[in-house]
Structure formats: C-alpha cells, structure tokens
Design a protein around this motif. Structure first.
Motif, short mmCIF file in Angstrom:
data_model
loop_
_atom_site.label_atom_id
_atom_site.label_comp_id
_atom_site.label_asym_id
_atom_site.label_seq_id
_atom_site.Cartn_x
_atom_site.Cartn_y
_atom_site.Cartn_z
N ILE A 11 0.99 -1.27 -0.06
CA ILE A 11 0.06 -0.20 -0.02
C ILE A 11 0.70 1.31 -0.03
O ILE A 11 1.70 1.42 0.74
CB ILE A 11 -0.85 0.07 1.08
CG1 ILE A 11 -1.94 -1.39 1.35
CG2 ILE A 11 -2.00 1.15 1.08
CD1 ILE A 11 -2.74 -1.60 0.15
N LEU A 13 1.15 5.15 0.35
CA LEU A 13 0.91 6.57 1.21
C LEU A 13 0.69 7.56 0.25
O LEU A 13 0.14 8.58 0.72
CB LEU A 13 1.77 6.89 2.53
CG LEU A 13 1.83 5.91 3.70
CD1 LEU A 13 2.80 6.34 4.58
CD2 LEU A 13 0.21 5.47 4.04
N ARG A 87 -7.84 3.72 -2.14
CA ARG A 87 -6.64 2.55 -1.73
C ARG A 87 -5.60 2.47 -2.76
O ARG A 87 -5.81 2.21 -3.94
CB ARG A 87 -7.43 1.41 -1.53
CG ARG A 87 -6.40 0.21 -0.87
CD ARG A 87 -7.52 -0.96 -0.57
NE ARG A 87 -6.83 -1.97 0.31
CZ ARG A 87 -5.93 -2.91 -0.40
NH1 ARG A 87 -6.20 -3.00 -1.50
NH2 ARG A 87 -5.44 -3.97 0.28
N ALA A 89 -2.82 0.59 -3.79
CA ALA A 89 -2.16 -0.51 -3.83
C ALA A 89 -1.50 -1.15 -4.97
O ALA A 89 -1.90 -0.92 -6.09
CB ALA A 89 -3.23 -1.77 -3.29
N ASN A 170 3.15 -3.87 5.17
CA ASN A 170 2.95 -3.61 3.68
C ASN A 170 2.83 -2.18 3.28
O ASN A 170 2.32 -2.19 2.09
CB ASN A 170 1.98 -4.89 3.10
CG ASN A 170 0.77 -4.14 3.35
OD1 ASN A 170 0.29 -3.60 4.46
ND2 ASN A 170 -0.19 -4.92 2.48
N VAL A 171 3.14 -1.43 4.12
CA VAL A 171 2.67 0.02 3.83
C VAL A 171 3.98 0.91 3.59
O VAL A 171 5.08 0.73 4.09
CB VAL A 171 2.05 0.92 4.85
CG1 VAL A 171 1.80 2.69 4.61
CG2 VAL A 171 0.78 0.14 5.37
N ASP A 173 5.86 4.05 2.39
CA ASP A 173 5.95 5.85 2.54
C ASP A 173 6.54 6.19 1.46
O ASP A 173 7.54 6.98 1.31
CB ASP A 173 6.50 6.27 3.90
CG ASP A 173 6.27 7.71 3.98
OD1 ASP A 173 5.21 8.33 3.24
OD2 ASP A 173 6.91 8.40 4.83
#
Length: 309
Positions: A11, A13, A87, A89, A170-171, A173
């Motif tokens: 994902i 940001l 979202r 992704a 799994n984020v 930045d």
C-alpha cells in the motif's frame, strides 16, 4: 532460509494525505506526464524525419528521448491513477516489475549519457576521424551496450531485493516501489543487502559521472588551442548535455551515495528525476540547439501542408 512472501500486495501512502492536494496533484502530474510523452516523442520524430539531423549526436538524442518516455512511464501513470484512488495498492509482482523496469531504463539512461559524452569528445578532439570512429555500426553497438548495461544493473538490484522475505508491514511511504523504502519492510537483517544495493547504484552513478567529467575536462583542455569562435561553437554543442547530466546525476548521487536510509525529502527528489527531468530534456535540447529548432519548424510546416491536402 527459504523466502517468505506472506505479503501479496503493498500500500502506497502517496505524496499527500490531503484529498484536495491529491486532486490538484492529479491535474498537475497529468499535464506534466502528457508533456513528457509529447515533448520527447516530438524529438524522436524530428530526428527520424530530418535529413539535417543525421549525425550520431542526434541519433543518441532520439534514443535518450525514447528512454525518457519509458523511464517516466514506469511510475507516472500509476502515480496519476492513485491520486484519485481511495486505496493505493500494488501487487508484490507488480511492485517487483515496476522496480525492475525503473532501474532498467534508469541504468540505460546513465550509460547513454556516458556514450553521448564520448561522442562529444570524439567530435571535438578528433574531428577529422569523427565519421570513421562514430559510424552507424559503432553507434548501434554503443546503444546496445547501454541497454544491456541497464538490464544487468536492474537484474542485480532485483536479485538482491527478491532474496529478502516480506512477511509483516506492507505500507510504503512513497508513491512507487523503490529500493530503500522496501528494505524497511523486509523481516530480516538488511544491512548487507542495503550496502550492496547502494554500492551497485552508487558505483554506477559515480563511475559514469566521473567518465563524463573526465571527457569534458579533456575537451576543455583541447579547446584552449582553438579560436574564441571555435570554442564557442564547440561548447554550444556540449551545453545541453552538461545540463541534462547535472539534472539526472544530482538526484541519483543524492539517493545512492548515502547510508541505506529513507528521508522525508526523498519523495520530492523522486518527483524531480522521474517526471521533471524527463520533461526538461526536450526543452533543453530544443531551446539550446538551432538545428533541432529548425528541423522542428520544418516538420511542423510539412504537417500543416499535409493537413491542408
């Protein structure tokens, strides 16, 4: 230890959490990316259709413009679509694919800029043998080496990264899959891998930049024996290349010639080398080169005449 890839997607940001800022960025980056594609396509088309731009320098310029389109296209379309998405992704394999092609085209551009510096060295320091040394076969081989060099560089980076297990957060930045943010998500010690990744990218950037710098030092020393008019004419053909080299290598050295950590400014630096630099290249080469401007004008006149028919 076997690879563990419990994470199936990442994902982003993105550039900003503000929805209003994202809408503004959507319009801005859509316009910028459109300008990148159209501007660089115009240079490729102009070189391909103009007899006056048949020298190796313009052949390499058209190759550079094509690489710029490909390079920007690895990140910009995803960035633009994500700016309107709730979202943001990307799948694990999509992330690896994006990363591979970004470093593939980026590596190819580094080698191509080095080749262009060599071309200027031969043209200015060995003008009588220029056509013999930089014949069609040699130019084709040099461009082929640039593509192969970019592939080897990118493959090495992906090989180092794919070895790592991703089993936790799994984020990312960032607004695309980049090496250093991904290292932070790996659930293992990444010190050695990070060192090798930085060494790979940093060494390529520094060595290529050093070769380009050495080429222009030799050119400047050689020009001391020329008349002021000869120096001015020779340097005018190098000015655009020097500007592009500075714009491209500055961010690369900033990212890779430091410890494998991420900084808040990295996103803005990434915007510069993935969108702004590819946009500036056709502007720099067209505004500073009378022959390119003249060829573009002829192409425009021919196009208008065809439309009238």
């Amino acid at each position: 230890m076997a690879r563990i890839h419990n994470v199936t997607e990442f994902i982003f940001l993105g550039l900003s959490p503000s929805r209003e800022a994202q809408k503004v960025c959507f319009v801005l980056f859509l316009l910028l990316y459109t300008a990148v594609v159209l501007g660089n396509s115009l240079i490729v088309l102009t070189v391909m259709t103009s007899r006056s731009l048949g020298s190796p320098m313009y052949f390499f310029l058209s190759c550079l413009s094509f690489v710029e389109i490909c390079y920007s296209s690895t990140t910009a379309p995803k960035l633009i679509s994500d700016l309107l998405a709730e979202r943001k992704a990307i799948s694990l394999w999509g992330c690896m694919t994006q990363l591979f092609f970004m470093h593939f085209f980026g590596g190819a551009e580094i080698f191509l800029l080095t080749v262009m510096a060599y071309d200027r060295y031969v043209a200015i320091c060995r003008p009588l043998n220029y056509r013999t040394i930089m014949n069609r076969q040699v130019c084709a081989v040099l461009v082929g080496v640039a593509w192969v060099g970019g592939f080897v560089h990118s493959f090495a980076q992906i090989l180092l990264l794919f070895h790592l297990p991703f089993c936790g957060p799994n984020v990312i930045d960032h607004y695309f899959c980049d090496l250093l943010p991904l290292l932070k998500l790996a659930c293992s010690d990444t010190f050695l891998v990070g060192l090798l990744i930085v060494a790979n990218g940093g060494t390529l950037s520094v060595i290529s930049f050093g070769i380009i710098l050495a080429s222009y030092v030799v050119i400047l020393l050689h020009l001391r024996t020329r008349s002021s008019e000869g120096r001015s004419k020779a340097l005018s053909t190098c000015g655009s290349h020097i500007t592009v080299v500075t714009l491209f290598f500055g961010p690369c050295i900033f990212i890779y010639m430091r410890p494998s950590t991420t900084l808040s400014v990295d996103k803005m630096v990434a915007v510069f080398y993935t969108v702004i630099t590819p946009l500036l290249n056709p502007v720099i080469y067209s505004l500073r080169n009378a022959q390119v401007k003249k060829a573009m004008k002829k192409l425009w006149i021919r196009t208008m005449k065809l439309d009238e028919k």
